[in-house]
Design a protein around this motif. Structure first.
Motif, PDB file in Angstrom:
ATOM      1  N   ARG A 287     -18.153  -5.440 -10.315  1.00  0.00           N
ATOM      2  CA  ARG A 287     -18.684  -6.209 -11.445  1.00  0.00           C
ATOM      3  C   ARG A 287     -19.122  -5.290 -12.582  1.00  0.00           C
ATOM      4  NH1 ARG A 287     -16.537 -10.938  -9.962  1.00  0.00           N
ATOM      5  NH2 ARG A 287     -17.229 -11.574  -7.880  1.00  0.00           N
ATOM      6  N   GLY A 288     -18.906  -5.772 -13.800  1.00  0.00           N
ATOM      7  CA  GLY A 288     -19.435  -5.075 -14.967  1.00  0.00           C
ATOM      8  C   GLY A 288     -18.568  -3.952 -15.492  1.00  0.00           C
ATOM      9  N   VAL A 289     -17.460  -3.630 -14.825  1.00  0.00           N
ATOM     10  CA  VAL A 289     -16.565  -2.566 -15.288  1.00  0.00           C
ATOM     11  C   VAL A 289     -15.159  -3.146 -15.400  1.00  0.00           C
ATOM     12  CG1 VAL A 289     -15.615  -0.281 -14.848  1.00  0.00           C
ATOM     13  CG2 VAL A 289     -17.955  -0.806 -14.138  1.00  0.00           C
ATOM     14  N   GLU A 290     -14.608  -3.162 -16.613  1.00  0.00           N
ATOM     15  CA  GLU A 290     -13.286  -3.736 -16.810  1.00  0.00           C
ATOM     16  C   GLU A 290     -12.226  -2.835 -16.190  1.00  0.00           C
ATOM     17  OE1 GLU A 290     -10.395  -5.449 -20.384  1.00  0.00           O
ATOM     18  OE2 GLU A 290     -12.328  -4.528 -20.869  1.00  0.00           O
ATOM     19  N   HIS A 291     -11.334  -3.446 -15.453  1.00  0.00           N
ATOM     20  CA  HIS A 291     -10.273  -2.680 -14.812  1.00  0.00           C
ATOM     21  C   HIS A 291      -9.079  -3.592 -14.573  1.00  0.00           C
ATOM     22  CE1 HIS A 291     -12.388  -4.655 -11.487  1.00  0.00           C
ATOM     23  NE2 HIS A 291     -11.257  -4.565 -10.795  1.00  0.00           N
ATOM     24  N   GLU A 292      -7.937  -2.966 -14.324  1.00  0.00           N
ATOM     25  CA  GLU A 292      -6.733  -3.701 -13.961  1.00  0.00           C
ATOM     26  C   GLU A 292      -6.218  -3.166 -12.642  1.00  0.00           C
ATOM     27  OE1 GLU A 292      -3.387  -3.158 -16.508  1.00  0.00           O
ATOM     28  OE2 GLU A 292      -3.427  -0.969 -16.400  1.00  0.00           O
ATOM     29  N   VAL A 293      -5.546  -4.027 -11.883  1.00  0.00           N
ATOM     30  CA  VAL A 293      -4.985  -3.638 -10.587  1.00  0.00           C
ATOM     31  C   VAL A 293      -3.470  -3.803 -10.663  1.00  0.00           C
ATOM     32  CG1 VAL A 293      -4.927  -4.088  -8.111  1.00  0.00           C
ATOM     33  CG2 VAL A 293      -7.075  -4.351  -9.383  1.00  0.00           C
ATOM     34  N   ARG A 294      -2.752  -2.747 -10.317  1.00  0.00           N
ATOM     35  CA  ARG A 294      -1.286  -2.794 -10.275  1.00  0.00           C
ATOM     36  C   ARG A 294      -0.838  -2.499  -8.848  1.00  0.00           C
ATOM     37  NH1 ARG A 294       1.539  -2.268 -15.244  1.00  0.00           N
ATOM     38  NH2 ARG A 294       0.129  -2.081 -17.028  1.00  0.00           N
ATOM     39  N   VAL A 295      -0.237  -3.493  -8.211  1.00  0.00           N
ATOM     40  CA  VAL A 295       0.298  -3.303  -6.862  1.00  0.00           C
ATOM     41  C   VAL A 295       1.737  -2.820  -6.993  1.00  0.00           C
ATOM     42  CG1 VAL A 295       0.854  -4.390  -4.656  1.00  0.00           C
ATOM     43  CG2 VAL A 295      -1.209  -5.079  -5.916  1.00  0.00           C
ATOM     44  N   VAL A 296       2.021  -1.656  -6.441  1.00  0.00           N
ATOM     45  CA  VAL A 296       3.345  -1.033  -6.547  1.00  0.00           C
ATOM     46  C   VAL A 296       3.975  -1.017  -5.161  1.00  0.00           C
ATOM     47  CG1 VAL A 296       4.614   1.051  -7.125  1.00  0.00           C
ATOM     48  CG2 VAL A 296       2.643   0.374  -8.508  1.00  0.00           C
ATOM     49  N   GLU A 297       5.055  -1.780  -5.013  1.00  0.00           N
ATOM     50  CA  GLU A 297       5.800  -1.791  -3.752  1.00  0.00           C
ATOM     51  C   GLU A 297       7.036  -0.918  -3.912  1.00  0.00           C
ATOM     52  OE1 GLU A 297       6.746  -5.733  -2.635  1.00  0.00           O
ATOM     53  OE2 GLU A 297       4.651  -6.368  -2.398  1.00  0.00           O
ATOM     54  N   ALA A 298       7.263  -0.040  -2.952  1.00  0.00           N
ATOM     55  CA  ALA A 298       8.410   0.875  -3.065  1.00  0.00           C
ATOM     56  C   ALA A 298       8.872   1.313  -1.690  1.00  0.00           C
ATOM     57  CB  ALA A 298       8.041   2.092  -3.906  1.00  0.00           C
ATOM     58  N   GLU A 299      10.182   1.529  -1.572  1.00  0.00           N
ATOM     59  CA  GLU A 299      10.746   2.129  -0.365  1.00  0.00           C
ATOM     60  C   GLU A 299      10.317   3.581  -0.281  1.00  0.00           C
ATOM     61  OE1 GLU A 299      12.215   0.335   1.733  1.00  0.00           O
ATOM     62  OE2 GLU A 299      12.894  -1.443   0.629  1.00  0.00           O
ATOM     63  N   ASP A 300      10.463   4.172   0.909  1.00  0.00           N
ATOM     64  CA  ASP A 300      10.000   5.546   1.119  1.00  0.00           C
ATOM     65  C   ASP A 300      10.597   6.518   0.108  1.00  0.00           C
ATOM     66  OD1 ASP A 300       8.445   4.731   3.187  1.00  0.00           O
ATOM     67  OD2 ASP A 300       9.830   5.360   4.775  1.00  0.00           O
ATOM     68  N   GLY A 301      11.889   6.396  -0.179  1.00  0.00           N
ATOM     69  CA  GLY A 301      12.532   7.351  -1.077  1.00  0.00           C
ATOM     70  C   GLY A 301      12.287   7.089  -2.550  1.00  0.00           C
ATOM     71  N   GLN A 302      11.574   5.996  -2.874  1.00  0.00           N
ATOM     72  CA  GLN A 302      11.358   5.643  -4.274  1.00  0.00           C
ATOM     73  C   GLN A 302       9.881   5.587  -4.646  1.00  0.00           C
ATOM     74  OE1 GLN A 302      13.371   1.864  -4.293  1.00  0.00           O
ATOM     75  NE2 GLN A 302      15.387   2.777  -4.585  1.00  0.00           N
TER      76      GLN A 302
END
Length: 557
Positions: A287-302
């Motif tokens: 709370r009280g701190v603006e932030h964004e969340v980015r979920v990154v899905e990737a294969e092992d080699g990427q």
């Protein structure tokens, strides 16, 4: 060309200049033979090569003498002021084309002399549109290493021609060039830049920041090469095609409001959403701190490719990378904000505690408090090559890195560092920014997430040794102290080695004494055995004599 300020360039055709690049781009574009309009043509260096490709060359310049000389050489040439208002310029160039099929328009060493590049590009788009002719331009790179290095030394040396030609009125970087053209209705479709690691601005040549081999040059060159691929680009030579104009995208500026943090959650393909539920709950509680969340899905080699794309797109001032199973305390972001206020732009480091994976799986509703109660704190690597300590792990989840480290300085994780790619990235970021502890920021990681500190340490050392290193104020004294400690340790080691050598000598003497005693003992034992046998022999003789006398007495009775 002839510069708008009166400078006349009389360079002949050369494959290694913008002229050669422009002709190659025209030749490889698959154009049907037609009229090539060379704006600001000057001497007309590309005329004959373009004619050799089957095109009709037409030179256009403001300078009467340049036009006359081209005509004397048998080429079509016209006088035209490229600074004319847009409608007037379109009308004048259209009259020159005169209904002929336009194959291409050239503007080599021209745009940097104009006052309103977008207006000229829009006018050229109108001229090119009937035949869909491409536009080939050359433009000096103001972000060449030599220019930037000299600016650090307070030098801005204009010249008669080159990167800082005194008649230039426009200066653009590579990304700026693409943006200006895109907004005016042109998209890039080809590139053949002129590369010169040493430019006309490399003077005085023995200036430390310019002379290869100096620490100053090596450090600045490494930074510049990491930032983008244009440090050695002398001229951008690009082929553009007509494209619907695009409005300028919002560019992050000093006054733009950005969230404090971008939290990148790095997962594998098909990750069970339930594995992320606890972490999302932790992040929702910041709370009280603006932030964004980015979920990154990737294969092992990427993984690294996907992570770097997320770093480039991050809107937050700081970026943290977390994985499923890792947790953050309720005051995590607030503590990072407080640490940033103490050291703006530093890499921020949280406290790390570890828990057993089995305990985490069994904890009631994934409670952070339950896990934290029994979790033990982990010592972390200082990420300071001057700091001497026992090997400790680098735990990426503990760090928040300024986004500009990746977005401007070009420092990103690299595939070649394998499992230590994030650790090396953090060490390079720390070398640029320094590290500030964030008291009160807590991160929990499963024990299985702890990396091998020896492997990470070796790869970090190798990576930091590849280029010159920036030292902080006070590091010279720390290094001197380390040198004194090393010398003292070496002296103590020499003394111990001398003592050991002395003891070895004494042991050798003792061994010789033991060997001598052994020899004597064997001699004594041999003599003893000899005496025993002799005594036994003599005793046997005496016993036999006594027995004989006793027998004789018995018989005499």
């Amino acid at each position: 060309m002839t510069g708008e300020g009166g400078t006349r360039y009389r360079h002949g055709f050369d494959q290694d200049t913008s002229y050669g690049s422009a002709v190659r781009l025209i030749g490889s574009a698959g154009l049907q033979p037609g009229l090539v309009l060379d704006l600001g043509c000057g001497y007309g260096a590309v005329a004959d090569p373009l004619i050799g490709l089957g095109h009709r060359y037409v030179g256009v310049d403001l300078d009467e003498q340049a036009v006359a000389e081209l005509q004397e050489r048998g080429h079509e040439a016209h006088r035209c002021d490229l600074l004319a208002p847009g409608d007037e310029l379109v009308e004048r160039l259209s009259r020159i084309v005169d209904g002929r099929r336009l194959a291409a328009i050239l503007a080599l060493d021209v745009l940097e002399h104009l006052l309103d590049i977008p207006a000229t590009l829009r006018a050229l788009a109108s001229v090119a549109e009937p035949s869909d002719a491409p536009l080939v331009v050359s433009f000096p790179n103001i972000t060449h290493f030599d220019v930037g290095a000299k600016l650090l030394m307070g030098r801005w040396d204009t010249t008669d021609e080159g990167l800082l030609d005194r008649t230039h009125t426009q200066f653009l970087s590579g990304p700026d060039l693409l943006r200006v053209f895109l907004e005016a209705g042109w998209r890039q479709a080809g590139a053949d830049d002129v590369i010169r690691p040493v430019s006309d601005q490399c003077f005085p040549s023995y200036t430390p920041v310019l002379r290869p081999g100096t620490p100053a040059h090596g450090l600045l060159r490494a930074w510049r090469d990491a930032a983008d691929p244009y440090g050695s680009t002398f001229q951008f030579v690009r082929l553009f095609r007509l494209h619907p104009p695009q409005r300028r995208e919002a560019v992050a500026g000093v006054d733009e409001v950005r969230p404090f943090a971008t939290v990148i959650v790095l997962t594998g393909r098909g990750q069970d959403p339930r594995d992320l539920a606890d972490l999302h709950r932790d992040l929702d509680g910041q709370r009280g701190v603006e932030h964004e969340v980015r979920v990154v899905e990737a294969e092992d080699g990427q993984v690294i490719e996907a992570l770097n794309e997320a770093l480039r797109q991050a809107r937050g001032r700081y970026v943290s990378v977390l994985r499923p199973g890792q947790r953050v305390g309720p005051g995590w972001l607030a503590a990072l904000v407080a640490a940033e206020q103490r050291a703006v732009g530093a890499v921020l480091r949280a406290t790390v505690r570890t828990y057993d994976d089995e305990v985490g799986a069994a904890s009631a509703e994934g409670s952070f408090a339950v896990l934290a109660a029994d979790a033990g704190e982990v010592a972390q690597a200082p990420l300071d090559p001057v700091h001497v300590d026992v090997p400790a792990p680098v735990i990426p989840a503990a760090f928040a890195v300024p986004a500009q480290v990746a977005q401007t300085a070009g420092v990103v994780p690299e595939e070649r560092h394998g499992s230590s790619s994030l650790a090396v990235f953090l060490a390079r970021a720390a070398a640029l920014c320094g590290v500030e502890p964030a008291d009160g920021a807590e991160v929990l990681v499963p024990r299985s997430h702890l990396p091998d500190p020896v492997v990470d340490g070796e790869r970090i050392d190798d990576a930091l040794s590849e280029q010159p290193m920036l030292l902080r104020a006070g590091d010279a004294n720390r290094l001197a102290d380390l040198r004194r400690r090393i010398l003292a340790d070496e002296a103590r080691l020499s003394a111990l080695e001398a003592q050991l050598a002395s003891r070895d000598q004494r042991m050798e003497l003792l061994s010789e004494h033991v060997r001598d005693l052994g020899t004597r003992m064997r001699t004594v034992e041999a003599e003893r055995d000899l005496w025993r046998r002799e005594a036994e022999r003599r005793l046997g003789v005496r016993l036999r004599a006594v027995a004989r006398r006793v027998l004789e007495r018995f018989q005499s009775r």
